[in-house]
Design a protein around this motif. Sequence first.
Motif, PDB file in Angstrom:
ATOM      1  N   UNK A  93      -6.660  -6.043 -10.705  1.00 51.97           N
ATOM      2  CA  UNK A  93      -6.163  -7.348 -10.287  1.00 51.97           C
ATOM      3  C   UNK A  93      -4.666  -7.479 -10.608  1.00 51.97           C
ATOM      4  N   UNK A  94      -4.273  -7.026 -11.793  1.00 49.74           N
ATOM      5  CA  UNK A  94      -2.864  -7.094 -12.201  1.00 49.74           C
ATOM      6  C   UNK A  94      -1.992  -6.232 -11.285  1.00 49.74           C
ATOM      7  N   UNK A  95      -2.485  -5.057 -10.911  1.00 50.19           N
ATOM      8  CA  UNK A  95      -1.725  -4.186 -10.005  1.00 50.19           C
ATOM      9  C   UNK A  95      -1.560  -4.838  -8.631  1.00 50.19           C
ATOM     10  N   UNK A 128     -14.824   5.041  -9.932  1.00 54.17           N
ATOM     11  CA  UNK A 128     -15.022   5.714 -11.215  1.00 54.17           C
ATOM     12  C   UNK A 128     -14.095   5.133 -12.256  1.00 54.17           C
ATOM     13  N   UNK A 129     -13.359   6.008 -12.929  1.00 55.36           N
ATOM     14  CA  UNK A 129     -12.404   5.573 -13.956  1.00 55.36           C
ATOM     15  C   UNK A 129     -10.976   5.523 -13.433  1.00 55.36           C
ATOM     16  N   UNK A 130     -10.834   5.416 -12.121  1.00 58.58           N
ATOM     17  CA  UNK A 130      -9.515   5.420 -11.491  1.00 58.58           C
ATOM     18  C   UNK A 130      -9.344   4.205 -10.593  1.00 58.58           C
ATOM     19  N   UNK A 131      -8.091   3.857 -10.349  1.00 57.28           N
ATOM     20  CA  UNK A 131      -7.765   2.806  -9.391  1.00 57.28           C
ATOM     21  C   UNK A 131      -6.923   3.463  -8.300  1.00 57.28           C
ATOM     22  N   UNK A 132      -7.396   3.364  -7.055  1.00 55.61           N
ATOM     23  CA  UNK A 132      -6.658   3.958  -5.939  1.00 55.61           C
ATOM     24  C   UNK A 132      -5.844   2.867  -5.248  1.00 55.61           C
ATOM     25  N   UNK A 133      -4.762   3.277  -4.600  1.00 51.42           N
ATOM     26  CA  UNK A 133      -3.877   2.308  -3.948  1.00 51.42           C
ATOM     27  C   UNK A 133      -4.606   1.543  -2.843  1.00 51.42           C
ATOM     28  N   UNK A 134      -5.224   2.278  -1.921  1.00 54.31           N
ATOM     29  CA  UNK A 134      -5.938   1.670  -0.799  1.00 54.31           C
ATOM     30  C   UNK A 134      -7.214   2.459  -0.537  1.00 54.31           C
ATOM     31  N   UNK A 135      -8.229   1.759  -0.052  1.00 47.94           N
ATOM     32  CA  UNK A 135      -9.496   2.411   0.242  1.00 47.94           C
ATOM     33  C   UNK A 135     -10.095   1.808   1.506  1.00 47.94           C
ATOM     34  N   UNK A 136     -10.572   2.682   2.393  1.00 49.59           N
ATOM     35  CA  UNK A 136     -11.258   2.256   3.608  1.00 49.59           C
ATOM     36  C   UNK A 136     -12.732   2.602   3.417  1.00 49.59           C
ATOM     37  N   UNK A 137     -13.539   1.575   3.124  1.00 50.29           N
ATOM     38  CA  UNK A 137     -14.963   1.782   2.831  1.00 50.29           C
ATOM     39  C   UNK A 137     -15.698   2.440   3.983  1.00 50.29           C
ATOM     40  N   UNK A 196     -10.711  -2.142   8.086  1.00 49.05           N
ATOM     41  CA  UNK A 196     -10.593  -2.945   6.874  1.00 49.05           C
ATOM     42  C   UNK A 196     -10.174  -2.084   5.688  1.00 49.05           C
ATOM     43  N   UNK A 197      -9.064  -2.452   5.061  1.00 49.17           N
ATOM     44  CA  UNK A 197      -8.540  -1.754   3.890  1.00 49.17           C
ATOM     45  C   UNK A 197      -8.754  -2.606   2.642  1.00 49.17           C
ATOM     46  N   UNK A 198      -9.115  -1.974   1.536  1.00 53.14           N
ATOM     47  CA  UNK A 198      -9.132  -2.626   0.219  1.00 53.14           C
ATOM     48  C   UNK A 198      -7.903  -2.150  -0.530  1.00 53.14           C
ATOM     49  N   UNK A 199      -7.359  -3.036  -1.355  1.00 51.65           N
ATOM     50  CA  UNK A 199      -6.169  -2.717  -2.135  1.00 51.65           C
ATOM     51  C   UNK A 199      -6.532  -2.606  -3.611  1.00 51.65           C
ATOM     52  N   UNK A 200      -5.996  -1.585  -4.285  1.00 50.08           N
ATOM     53  CA  UNK A 200      -6.239  -1.363  -5.712  1.00 50.08           C
ATOM     54  C   UNK A 200      -7.740  -1.355  -5.994  1.00 50.08           C
ATOM     55  N   UNK A 201      -8.418  -0.425  -5.385  1.00 48.29           N
ATOM     56  CA  UNK A 201      -9.876  -0.306  -5.481  1.00 48.29           C
ATOM     57  C   UNK A 201     -10.248   0.614  -6.642  1.00 48.29           C
ATOM     58  N   UNK A 231      -1.491  -8.043  -8.035  1.00 49.51           N
ATOM     59  CA  UNK A 231      -0.545  -9.156  -8.212  1.00 49.51           C
ATOM     60  C   UNK A 231       0.895  -8.661  -8.348  1.00 49.51           C
ATOM     61  N   UNK A 232       1.083  -7.579  -9.092  1.00 48.04           N
ATOM     62  CA  UNK A 232       2.430  -7.052  -9.346  1.00 48.04           C
ATOM     63  C   UNK A 232       3.083  -6.589  -8.053  1.00 48.04           C
ATOM     64  N   UNK A 233       2.316  -5.972  -7.187  1.00 49.40           N
ATOM     65  CA  UNK A 233       2.805  -5.599  -5.873  1.00 49.40           C
ATOM     66  C   UNK A 233       3.962  -4.611  -5.847  1.00 49.40           C
ATOM     67  N   UNK A 234       3.688  -3.344  -6.103  1.00 45.90           N
ATOM     68  CA  UNK A 234       4.664  -2.283  -5.883  1.00 45.90           C
ATOM     69  C   UNK A 234       5.224  -2.453  -4.462  1.00 45.90           C
ATOM     70  N   UNK A 235       6.548  -2.440  -4.312  1.00 46.78           N
ATOM     71  CA  UNK A 235       7.171  -2.794  -3.035  1.00 46.78           C
ATOM     72  C   UNK A 235       6.681  -1.935  -1.866  1.00 46.78           C
ATOM     73  N   UNK A 236       6.605  -0.626  -2.043  1.00 48.87           N
ATOM     74  CA  UNK A 236       6.158   0.223  -0.939  1.00 48.87           C
ATOM     75  C   UNK A 236       4.704  -0.072  -0.576  1.00 48.87           C
ATOM     76  N   UNK A 237       3.882  -0.406  -1.568  1.00 47.50           N
ATOM     77  CA  UNK A 237       2.494  -0.764  -1.282  1.00 47.50           C
ATOM     78  C   UNK A 237       2.408  -2.090  -0.530  1.00 47.50           C
ATOM     79  N   UNK A 238       3.277  -3.029  -0.874  1.00 42.46           N
ATOM     80  CA  UNK A 238       3.313  -4.307  -0.157  1.00 42.46           C
ATOM     81  C   UNK A 238       3.728  -4.078   1.301  1.00 42.46           C
ATOM     82  N   UNK A 239       4.708  -3.227   1.522  1.00 44.61           N
ATOM     83  CA  UNK A 239       5.151  -2.908   2.885  1.00 44.61           C
ATOM     84  C   UNK A 239       3.998  -2.290   3.676  1.00 44.61           C
TER      85      UNK A 239
END
Length: 139
Positions: A32-34, A66-75, A58-63, A36-44
């Motif tokens: 959630x914090x990632x 496991x024990x990792x958080x990925x930038x984007x995920x397409x379920x 449909x894309x998910x952001x900061x999904x 909100x923070x919004x890395x500029x290239x990820x926001x673009x």
Amino acid sequence: MEEITAYINQIPIKRNFVENLPYNSKLKSRARALRKAGNYSEVVFWQQVHKNKFHSIDFDRQRIIGNFIVDFYIKTLGLIVEIDGESHNDKEEYDDMREEYFKSLGLKIFKTTNLRVLHDLDNVMKELENFIIEHFSIK
């Protein structure tokens, strides 16, 4: 019969939903914090794909996977989109281990860089289209 999840340039894209992905709920506030923070290239990049703008996918952001958080995920495709920046410098071994883990779950990974998103976005989006067609089109 394969289920079609989208069309890219009139090419049918098959659904590749990966079930029962591991999820570490302890990472929820970090994800959630990632977001909100919004890395500029990820926001673009997000501006190009959110609200189904990219071929109604449909894309998910900061999904969390496991024990990792990925930038984007397409379920629907089981596809991770990673935008690597300076935080990945000198972390090749860690990144390789992380990628192998995702692949072991049956996921595909499309990678690009912050600089490419910021300075060559049209080509990045075209490469993502081509990656999806190559890996998920109905043959």
